[in-house]
Design a protein around this motif. Structure first.
Motif, PDB file in Angstrom:
ATOM      1  N   LEU A  96       0.704   0.109  -5.326  1.00  0.00           N
ATOM      2  CA  LEU A  96       1.360  -0.886  -4.476  1.00  0.00           C
ATOM      3  C   LEU A  96       2.348  -0.221  -3.521  1.00  0.00           C
ATOM      4  CD1 LEU A  96       2.096  -3.705  -7.104  1.00  0.00           C
ATOM      5  CD2 LEU A  96       0.316  -3.699  -5.351  1.00  0.00           C
ATOM      6  N   GLY A  97       2.831   0.958  -3.898  1.00  0.00           N
ATOM      7  CA  GLY A  97       3.771   1.681  -3.048  1.00  0.00           C
ATOM      8  C   GLY A  97       3.078   2.675  -2.146  1.00  0.00           C
ATOM      9  N   ILE A  98       2.245   3.542  -2.740  1.00  0.00           N
ATOM     10  CA  ILE A  98       1.511   4.565  -1.981  1.00  0.00           C
ATOM     11  C   ILE A  98       0.034   4.443  -2.339  1.00  0.00           C
ATOM     12  CG2 ILE A  98       1.259   7.026  -1.475  1.00  0.00           C
ATOM     13  CD1 ILE A  98       4.118   7.414  -2.461  1.00  0.00           C
ATOM     14  N   PRO A  99      -0.816   4.063  -1.385  1.00  0.00           N
ATOM     15  CA  PRO A  99      -2.244   3.883  -1.682  1.00  0.00           C
ATOM     16  C   PRO A  99      -2.868   5.121  -2.321  1.00  0.00           C
ATOM     17  CG  PRO A  99      -1.735   3.076   0.515  1.00  0.00           C
ATOM     18  CD  PRO A  99      -0.497   3.781   0.017  1.00  0.00           C
ATOM     19  N   GLY A 267      -3.648  -4.190  -0.954  1.00  0.00           N
ATOM     20  CA  GLY A 267      -4.186  -5.331  -0.219  1.00  0.00           C
ATOM     21  C   GLY A 267      -3.130  -6.262   0.346  1.00  0.00           C
ATOM     22  N   VAL A 268      -1.853  -5.846   0.350  1.00  0.00           N
ATOM     23  CA  VAL A 268      -0.774  -6.728   0.810  1.00  0.00           C
ATOM     24  C   VAL A 268      -1.039  -7.176   2.250  1.00  0.00           C
ATOM     25  CG1 VAL A 268       0.665  -4.758   1.547  1.00  0.00           C
ATOM     26  CG2 VAL A 268       1.724  -6.982   1.102  1.00  0.00           C
ATOM     27  N   GLY A 269      -0.932  -8.476   2.465  1.00  0.00           N
ATOM     28  CA  GLY A 269      -1.103  -9.029   3.803  1.00  0.00           C
ATOM     29  C   GLY A 269      -2.541  -9.249   4.211  1.00  0.00           C
ATOM     30  N   THR A 299      -1.350 -13.503  -8.192  1.00  0.00           N
ATOM     31  CA  THR A 299      -1.373 -13.467  -9.661  1.00  0.00           C
ATOM     32  C   THR A 299      -1.592 -12.051 -10.179  1.00  0.00           C
ATOM     33  OG1 THR A 299      -3.716 -14.110  -9.565  1.00  0.00           O
ATOM     34  CG2 THR A 299      -2.113 -15.847 -10.020  1.00  0.00           C
ATOM     35  N   GLN A 300      -2.536 -11.340  -9.575  1.00  0.00           N
ATOM     36  CA  GLN A 300      -2.835  -9.990 -10.054  1.00  0.00           C
ATOM     37  C   GLN A 300      -1.745  -8.984  -9.673  1.00  0.00           C
ATOM     38  OE1 GLN A 300      -5.222  -9.610 -12.252  1.00  0.00           O
ATOM     39  NE2 GLN A 300      -5.608 -11.797 -11.958  1.00  0.00           N
ATOM     40  N   THR A 301      -1.099  -9.195  -8.529  1.00  0.00           N
ATOM     41  CA  THR A 301      -0.010  -8.298  -8.124  1.00  0.00           C
ATOM     42  C   THR A 301       1.194  -8.467  -9.045  1.00  0.00           C
ATOM     43  OG1 THR A 301      -0.743  -8.318  -5.809  1.00  0.00           O
ATOM     44  CG2 THR A 301       1.535  -7.639  -6.232  1.00  0.00           C
TER      45      THR A 301
END
Length: 322
Positions: A96-99, A267-269, A299-301
């Motif tokens: 979530l921070g660095i792909p 996948g943010v955004g 939900t998954q995040t």
């Protein structure tokens, strides 16, 4: 700041900025009424289906942690299930921070707490990814059979050439094999450390062919992907405009969403926007489609943040006292 650090910073910031752009675009391009409908779809979603989706997600992660043990055992290591699970969840949090940083953190965690050479651990992770790629291709094959005409019309509408994409992927794999062969056959002393590292990775990768519980590995691989699809599919019943969708449509959205996750950090955004666009193609109102996407992603995040954060906290504690 040197050039190397600037590149690392850009790799972290650019995907986040891209995600923020898609969120901004999605909100500003909608009318006040559409935004109100989207917000209503999200806030009034049936919590039962959200909890079921989270449960399916947890089951997939538990199964993945157990499956990983099958790959490490032929190398002579019996990894604790708790360490395997927490390393995986910490990796999801890192993504979530660095792909793509999650695989490195996951491998480093097990390497540190289980005393296994990192390159061997990382090799087993690559083998896992190959197995997952095969499953994704299988899901794509099923979707093509169920939605053949619609998918090809979709590709044509958005000027996408899947055959060209597959050709590029095969070409990159062949180039990768060529580079590996060159390094392994080279006698240069400068490449000694790199050769040793690559050999360790290859040893971890071939562990998939040395497993005693090969059929158990196959079972867990199928189970993981059934749970992935289930946690995506069940959300359709939480949004009024998607609860009557055909399963084949859900499958197409799942496939597109799987690729969208890799574009930005987790996948943010982009994930909800892409899901909304795919479902709009199948005549689902955009606000319903995007609400569906936000609920799946959200939900998954949240699950990954909670379990990933707890894993980072408890990994050193449990391994210190054991």
């Amino acid at each position: 700041m040197n050039k190397k650090n600037r590149i690392k910073l850009l790799k972290t910031i650019l995907p986040l900025l891209l995600g923020v752009f898609f969120v901004y675009y999605s909100i500003t391009s909608a009318t006040p009424e559409e935004r109100a409908t989207l917000w209503q779809n999200i806030t009034k979603a049936n919590p039962l289906y959200l909890l079921l989706s989270i449960s399916f997600g947890v089951l997939s992660h538990l199964s993945r942690a157990y499956r990983w043990k099958f790959l490490l055992r032929p190398l002579g290591y019996r990894v604790k299930f708790t360490n395997s699970f927490m390393a995986i969840m910490a990796g999801y949090l890192a993504n979530l921070g660095i792909p793509r940083s999650g695989e490195v953190l996951r491998g480093a965690s097990v390497s540190t707490y289980e005393n296994i050479p990192f390159q061997k651990v990382f090799g087993t992770i690559i083998s896992e990814r190959v197995a997952d790629l095969i499953m994704l291709l299988l899901v794509i094959g099923v979707a093509l059979l169920l939605q053949y005409e619609s998918l090809f019309y979709f590709f044509e509408e958005y000027n996408i050439n899947p055959i060209w994409s597959i050709f590029i992927l095969i070409l990159l794999v062949l180039i990768g094999f060529g580079v590996l062969k060159f390094i392994l056959q080279s006698t240069s002393a400068k490449l000694d450390k790199l050769r040793t590292f690559i050999k360790g990775i290859l040893e971890g990768m071939v562990s998939i062919f040395k497993m005693k519980k090969f059929f158990a590995f196959i079972f867990h691989t199928f189970f993981i992907w059934v749970m992935y699809i289930a946690m995506f599919w069940i959300i359709q019943y939480a949004v009024p405009g998607t609860k009557n969708l055909d399963f084949s449509v859900i499958l197409v959205a799942f496939i597109v969403g799987s690729f969208a996750i890799t574009v930005t950090n987790g996948g943010v955004g982009i994930f909800p926007v892409v899901i909304g666009a795919v479902l709009l193609f199948f005549e689902v109102p955009q606000q319903d489609g995007e609400a569906f996407g936000w609920l799946v992603w959200g939900t998954q995040t949240v699950l990954n943040i909670v379990l990933g954060g707890l894993s980072l906290l408890f990994l050193p504690i449990l391994n210190k006292t054991s």
